[in-house]
Design an enzyme around this catalytic site. Sequence first.
Site, PDB file in Angstrom:
ATOM      1  CB  SER A 124      -1.352  -3.689 -11.112  1.00 32.37           C
ATOM      2  OG  SER A 124      -0.099  -4.084 -11.940  1.00 32.37           O
ATOM      3  CE1 TYR A 137       1.867  -2.400  -6.864  1.00 34.52           C
ATOM      4  CE2 TYR A 137       2.163  -3.767  -8.776  1.00 34.52           C
ATOM      5  CZ  TYR A 137       1.673  -2.985  -8.187  1.00 34.52           C
ATOM      6  OH  TYR A 137       0.990  -2.041  -8.817  1.00 34.52           O
TER       7      TYR A 137
END
Length: 242
Positions: A124, A137
């Site tokens: 990501s 995250y």
Amino acid sequence: MPAALVTGAASGIGRAAAERLIADGYDVLSVDLRDDGPGVAYAADLTTREGNAGAVSAAIDAFGRLDVIVANAGIQHVAPVAEFPEDRWDMIVSLLLTSPFLLAKYAWPALAASGSGRFIVVASVHAQVASPYKAAYVSAKHGVLGLVKTLALEGGEAGITATAVCPGYVRTPLVEAQLPDQARRHGISEDEVLENVILAPHAVKRLIEPDEVAATIAFLAGPNGAAFTGVPVTMDLGWTAR
């Protein structure tokens, strides 16, 4: 025939990556909480040591070798730090950071024996930048980029490469599941979340498709990706250009 292990392969980027690798001639073990993925499906809880060790063993038992790992499995939770549930922190870090470490550890001999082992993490753009309400995250994704750099340095002599694919927002169940929480946090509608929150950092205002990420993974797994190691491979529609 080369063999690959793909995690989070029941849907989204993982399924697209597994399907693309199969189309490119790989044997693929598709790992998820449920045994519902392309190729050879295998159910495992990757928040546990046993789940990661079992997945690696299953791939080697099924194919007699292991050349590529795609560590893709992920979850998300949206909440401010003061309200962030500690058990969700533990789960996210174990799945997004500890699982890739364990997969690399358990598969290291097989990747070295391959002579051109590839360790690819779907990391990501949040491995490089932060967003509010995503402490676990973002922290795990930043950590996994450090892991990739370490694996690249340790694996070079054995021919093992390690890369982190860093997409912006992709059209996946993980992104779609964020919309209600983001709407509540920002006090706007879900449609407004997509336009004003999700797509706001993208210079090109669209979601990335899972097949686009899968194509990048296939490139890194193939012979033309051999020179990429220890680096983020960023495909963020201009997010980090700001």
